[in-house]
Design a protein around this motif. Sequence first.
Motif, PDB file in Angstrom:
ATOM      1  N   ALA A 193       0.843  -1.308   0.063  1.00  0.00           N
ATOM      2  CA  ALA A 193      -0.209   0.089  -0.173  1.00  0.00           C
ATOM      3  C   ALA A 193       0.675   1.161   0.127  1.00  0.00           C
ATOM      4  O   ALA A 193       0.455   2.309  -0.715  1.00  0.00           O
ATOM      5  CB  ALA A 193      -0.783   0.049   1.264  1.00  0.00           C
ATOM      6  N   ILE A 194       2.027   1.186   0.584  1.00  0.00           N
ATOM      7  CA  ILE A 194       2.882   2.349   0.701  1.00  0.00           C
ATOM      8  C   ILE A 194       3.403   2.706  -0.773  1.00  0.00           C
ATOM      9  O   ILE A 194       3.444   3.790  -0.984  1.00  0.00           O
ATOM     10  CB  ILE A 194       4.175   2.206   1.744  1.00  0.00           C
ATOM     11  CG1 ILE A 194       3.462   1.923   3.131  1.00  0.00           C
ATOM     12  CG2 ILE A 194       5.171   3.192   1.623  1.00  0.00           C
ATOM     13  CD1 ILE A 194       4.686   1.378   3.999  1.00  0.00           C
ATOM     14  N   GLN A 195       3.442   1.710  -1.414  1.00  0.00           N
ATOM     15  CA  GLN A 195       4.004   1.697  -2.862  1.00  0.00           C
ATOM     16  C   GLN A 195       2.767   2.317  -3.865  1.00  0.00           C
ATOM     17  O   GLN A 195       2.857   3.053  -4.560  1.00  0.00           O
ATOM     18  CB  GLN A 195       4.381   0.279  -3.408  1.00  0.00           C
ATOM     19  CG  GLN A 195       5.920  -0.252  -2.557  1.00  0.00           C
ATOM     20  CD  GLN A 195       7.044   0.679  -2.554  1.00  0.00           C
ATOM     21  OE1 GLN A 195       7.039   1.456  -3.707  1.00  0.00           O
ATOM     22  NE2 GLN A 195       7.791   0.302  -1.719  1.00  0.00           N
ATOM     23  N   GLU A 196       1.690   1.349  -3.574  1.00  0.00           N
ATOM     24  CA  GLU A 196       0.577   1.657  -4.576  1.00  0.00           C
ATOM     25  C   GLU A 196      -0.450   2.843  -4.161  1.00  0.00           C
ATOM     26  O   GLU A 196      -0.805   3.163  -5.292  1.00  0.00           O
ATOM     27  CB  GLU A 196      -0.152   0.347  -4.677  1.00  0.00           C
ATOM     28  CG  GLU A 196       0.736  -0.816  -5.111  1.00  0.00           C
ATOM     29  CD  GLU A 196       1.303  -0.836  -6.199  1.00  0.00           C
ATOM     30  OE1 GLU A 196       0.301  -0.520  -7.266  1.00  0.00           O
ATOM     31  OE2 GLU A 196       2.292  -1.454  -6.586  1.00  0.00           O
ATOM     32  N   LEU A 240      -3.269   7.505   0.631  1.00  0.00           N
ATOM     33  CA  LEU A 240      -4.144   6.856   1.615  1.00  0.00           C
ATOM     34  C   LEU A 240      -3.442   6.641   2.755  1.00  0.00           C
ATOM     35  O   LEU A 240      -3.934   6.928   3.961  1.00  0.00           O
ATOM     36  CB  LEU A 240      -4.837   5.558   1.232  1.00  0.00           C
ATOM     37  CG  LEU A 240      -6.055   5.617   0.355  1.00  0.00           C
ATOM     38  CD1 LEU A 240      -6.523   4.479  -0.162  1.00  0.00           C
ATOM     39  CD2 LEU A 240      -7.069   6.829   0.762  1.00  0.00           C
ATOM     40  N   VAL A 241      -2.176   6.037   2.621  1.00  0.00           N
ATOM     41  CA  VAL A 241      -1.418   5.798   3.912  1.00  0.00           C
ATOM     42  C   VAL A 241      -0.951   6.911   4.405  1.00  0.00           C
ATOM     43  O   VAL A 241      -1.178   7.427   5.753  1.00  0.00           O
ATOM     44  CB  VAL A 241      -0.230   4.956   3.484  1.00  0.00           C
ATOM     45  CG1 VAL A 241       0.721   4.589   4.576  1.00  0.00           C
ATOM     46  CG2 VAL A 241      -0.679   3.926   2.788  1.00  0.00           C
ATOM     47  N   LYS A 242      -0.385   7.862   3.598  1.00  0.00           N
ATOM     48  CA  LYS A 242       0.022   9.269   4.205  1.00  0.00           C
ATOM     49  C   LYS A 242      -1.029   9.957   4.896  1.00  0.00           C
ATOM     50  O   LYS A 242      -0.970  10.779   6.040  1.00  0.00           O
ATOM     51  CB  LYS A 242       0.562  10.016   3.045  1.00  0.00           C
ATOM     52  CG  LYS A 242       1.940  10.478   2.868  1.00  0.00           C
ATOM     53  CD  LYS A 242       2.301  11.243   1.644  1.00  0.00           C
ATOM     54  CE  LYS A 242       3.477  12.037   1.504  1.00  0.00           C
ATOM     55  NZ  LYS A 242       3.548  12.360   0.251  1.00  0.00           N
ATOM     56  N   LYS A 243      -2.171   9.912   4.289  1.00  0.00           N
ATOM     57  CA  LYS A 243      -3.233  10.676   5.096  1.00  0.00           C
ATOM     58  C   LYS A 243      -3.822  10.241   6.280  1.00  0.00           C
ATOM     59  O   LYS A 243      -4.257  11.021   7.200  1.00  0.00           O
ATOM     60  CB  LYS A 243      -4.743  10.606   4.210  1.00  0.00           C
ATOM     61  CG  LYS A 243      -5.628  11.592   4.556  1.00  0.00           C
ATOM     62  CD  LYS A 243      -6.617  11.918   3.472  1.00  0.00           C
ATOM     63  CE  LYS A 243      -7.797  12.598   4.177  1.00  0.00           C
ATOM     64  NZ  LYS A 243      -9.023  12.415   3.136  1.00  0.00           N
TER      65      LYS A 243
END
Lengths: 480, 439, 250
Positions: A157-160, A164-167
């Motif tokens: 998920a961090i890659q793709e 979203l992850v950041k938020k």
Amino acid sequence: MSSEEQLLEEVTGSEYKYGFYTDIEADKVPAGLNEEVIRIISAKKNEPQWMLDWRLDAFEKFQKMTEPDWANVTYAKPDLQAISFYSAPKQKKELASLDEVDPELLKTFTKLGISVDEQKRLSNVAMDVVVDSVSVATTFKKTLAEKGIIFCPISEAIQEHPELVKKYMGTVVPKTDNYYAALNSAVFTDGSFCYIPKGVRCPMELSTYFRINEAGTGQFERTLLIADKESYVSYLEGCTAPTRDENQLHAAVVELIAMDDAEIKYSTVQNWYPGDASGKGGVFNFVTKRGICEKNAKISWTQVETGSAVTWKYPSCILKGENSIGEFYSVAVTNNYQQADTGTKMIHLGKNTKSTIISKGICAGKSNGSYRGLVKIGPRAENARNFSQCDSLLMGSSCGSHTFPYIETQNKSAKVEHEATTSKIGEDQIFYCNQRGIGTEEAIALIVNGYCKDVLNQLPMEFAVEAQKLLAISLEGSVG
Amino acid sequence: MEALKDKLESSFLVFENELNGHSKNYIHQVRQKAFKVFEEKGFPTKKDEEWKYTNLKPILKKDFRVFHHNENNVDFADVRKYFLSDVDSYKLVFVDGKFSSWLSETTHEKFDICTFGSMLEKYPEVADKYFNQALPQEEPMAAINTAFANEGAFIRIKKNQTVEKPVQLIFFTSSQDQEVMQQPRNLIILEENAEVKVVERHQSLSSHEVFTNSATEIFVEKHARLHYSKVQNDTKQASLVDNTSVKQYGHSMVNLGTFSFGGKLVRNNLNFFLEDERTETYMDGISLIGEGQLVDHHTLADHKMPNCYSNETYKGIYDGNAKGVFNGKVMVHCVAQKTNAFQQNNNILLTDKASIDTKPQLEIFADDVQCSHGCTIGQLDEDAMFYLQARGIPAKEAKALLLYAFANDSLRNIKIAELRKKLNKLIASKLGVDLDFEL
Amino acid sequence: MLKINDLHAGIEGNEILKGINLEIKPGEVHAIMGPNGSGKSTLSSVVAGREEYEVSKGAIDFEGEDLMDLDPEERAHKGIFLSFQYPIEIPGVTVTNFLKTAINETRKAKGEEPMPANIMLKKMREKMALLEMDKGFLSRSLNDGFSGGEKKRNEIFQMAMLEPKLAILDETDSGLDIDALRIVANGVNKLKSKDNAVLLITHYQRLLDYIVPDFVHVLYKGRIVKSGGKELALELEAKGYDWIKEEMAL
């Protein structure tokens, strides 16, 4: 030996069934914790710079923190310099499907009683399996993708899906929330990520299986689950670890976000290795789990905890939006020298928020179980309601059960109810059952399952069966 | 307050003088000792932890007459409604503190159902053995009653006897010319394996303020069974402090209900001392009150021995500016293993001005016990309201119906069918519910 | 049906029963009365097979079979039912679930199929009506929060469901008020037949007004010191146990 003691031994003396070690080649980072290790982890995962910065920031804060000692548990603090913070089963190439997973690993699942293959066929469960630190297989990805659901290892998920992850990462459990949450933020290696888009009802149970395999490793997984407006998801999590003499450390962080009108059901069957009958070995399970509910949202935590040497865990709900609902259903079994300090926090911030807490502790052997719960009603939480029930069942007289309910009310329209009971399984109950024609083994199963009924009923069907089996193994095993 | 205290002090001297030859006996020594307690402590004030929420001061300011000289005749027809009349029963009726033989029905045959006064005459050995043995000695309100104890009900059921007919205790106040203070004193003894049902009620017929400070001591020997109902539905000029202490012995069962609908200020001090194993105790209660009323339930379940069971369920509905107090204390001594104590206090406030102070108080010194307590303060269940409204029941009726169901539950342990029916009706009428009770 | 021969038994080395002889035939109702500590409850525990009690001498024979080596549940399977003086509370286990397990375990032991659910339910309703019990009772946790009277009624309800050959009612009257006592006694009477037997253990004669015994035995200091018809119970009530004690001393 009196018959009561005999009974107890029969009831409680069972070996850890999942304590086997899978011989698969592992790629492991040398033991120790420093900035360099964090850089290696990040590099191995090929992470973007923002992720590395996030980790390093967490690490800097972590170094200023000390291990908490308010919980009602005693243990030798884990030596972080002796732990390897990254261990991945060595893989020759990227996996495209389950068929390519190391057959040894698949055997492990079979031994665990969860054949991934079978599970997916029979029970319609999409599964992500995390062994040691790396996510090795996610099934059903395609079916889910059609609905717009993202269910993948968090590293992916961090890659793709970096936006979203950041938020959301760190918004429910901030990096500095507590000592182990900070540690996790710095060194987490994998975990699951899930996003349910607006208005989607996830058509199947999503499941993650965690396993610590390699000696001298820690497991620091991170789960981030986002249910967008009006969506629904039921998520299952299972854990096992092999038998080892030294203590293994598990420090996970789970963050749930339920947006307006969304519902998340999060179920855990935790069976980390509890140590042997003399208290040697076992997993230290220090977990931070928290969810936030927006308007009309609902988060329901259900857990059956039978494992770990020391557990310290409080799945919580922040009921921020009005009419939101938080639920906590828990069975915690401790045996031999296990120690558990578990409970929940229900933070009522919004109007008309409701929470339910049902906690069932079972203590046997020389173990200690504590319930620690906080119900907090904020000044703006008009008409908030809480119902708490904390029961303890003692087997024998060398174990201990403790209850620490905290209620803080800042709004007088609140309705808070609390009930607590303590009871004992003794010779009397067993004889009563015997006299009605029910044998001792049946009797114990009847009593324990009856006692846990309210919680087991909350689990999805397949998991309920597994949980019942686990309870049986933890408590009765060799009876009869 | 001080004025009343002074008056009681001088009255005590008068009382002693009128005792003639009896002022030297043991009973009177107990009275004197109790009077000293009162002299030292005086009336309880809000500074006492136990009286924090209930203020007696405004009531004690009145100029009460402590002794009753006028004989007031009461016609049965006028007071009939205060009796359970459809059942055959024994009756002990007192008017202005004096025993009314024509309203009463007593017996000395298989058991004694008579007056405290005649017990003092006939069975002084009983008084020596039981008098003031159950009430807490340091409680000033109980002490002042003990000091003046002279008349009230006496019930003694002999070993193995079951009294099939209920016993009614009714205390009327009829004074038409002055405020009156009453202090009835009751003694109830159930010998081994005996059984009886008792209903107690205090009723003012007076146009003036009445203050009753009642005390009842109950001894329930092993295997005996007592059903006791207190009906408190007095006028808004009548206040009551009720001191009831029960000592229970092995395997005995007591089921005591306190049903409070009326009165200006009602304070119930209800103590259970569980003296031996395997006793069973039920305390039920309801406060259903409105404007200008206060009902305070202070209970104690003192678990001194193992394997005893106590179950306490108190409900409250408060309208207007009514004030409720509940303080439920459960003591579990360290030897009292396998104690099973249950306590529940549920309250509904109908207005913003109504209030309730509730305090469950558990003191547990044993480790193998089952104790649970719960208290709720709330409004009506909105889901249930909505459900009824969706079925076409208007909000007002729906509300009354739900309140009725909430309150009615506290009558479940009443053994006398007629009493249950009567109280059901009373609850319904207080709540404005129209129900068919013959169902 | 039941033959007890020179039974000596005790607990933790203290001999409580010192030579009990008792024979109960099908269709009979026996009552054992005695002062506290005479060994009444020990006798019922020993017959039901409670492990803490050691039998030092003598035999218990049930329908031609020696009971001594059988576990409590095996004795239950053979048709011995003990109504407990203090029924045990089991939180979380409903009355229905408990009875279902008990009935089906007993059937399994006899090599029979489990009882079909609809038949079981029908039977439960029938027996509940007999004991004037409320429907809601079936879904309550076993004895948990029951009043003393409800617990005793529940014991007799289980007895009605399990249809034992020999029912031992240990102080079933204690804790029952007069109304509940009548209901329970009526239930027991309706369940009596020429094929089963009842052993009542009681301290007071009150219960025997409603369940009339064929034989009354007085247990004193671990021995049956006097046996007779139902009038013996009345005599005991009138004179108290001191009379027996005095007679024994002579």
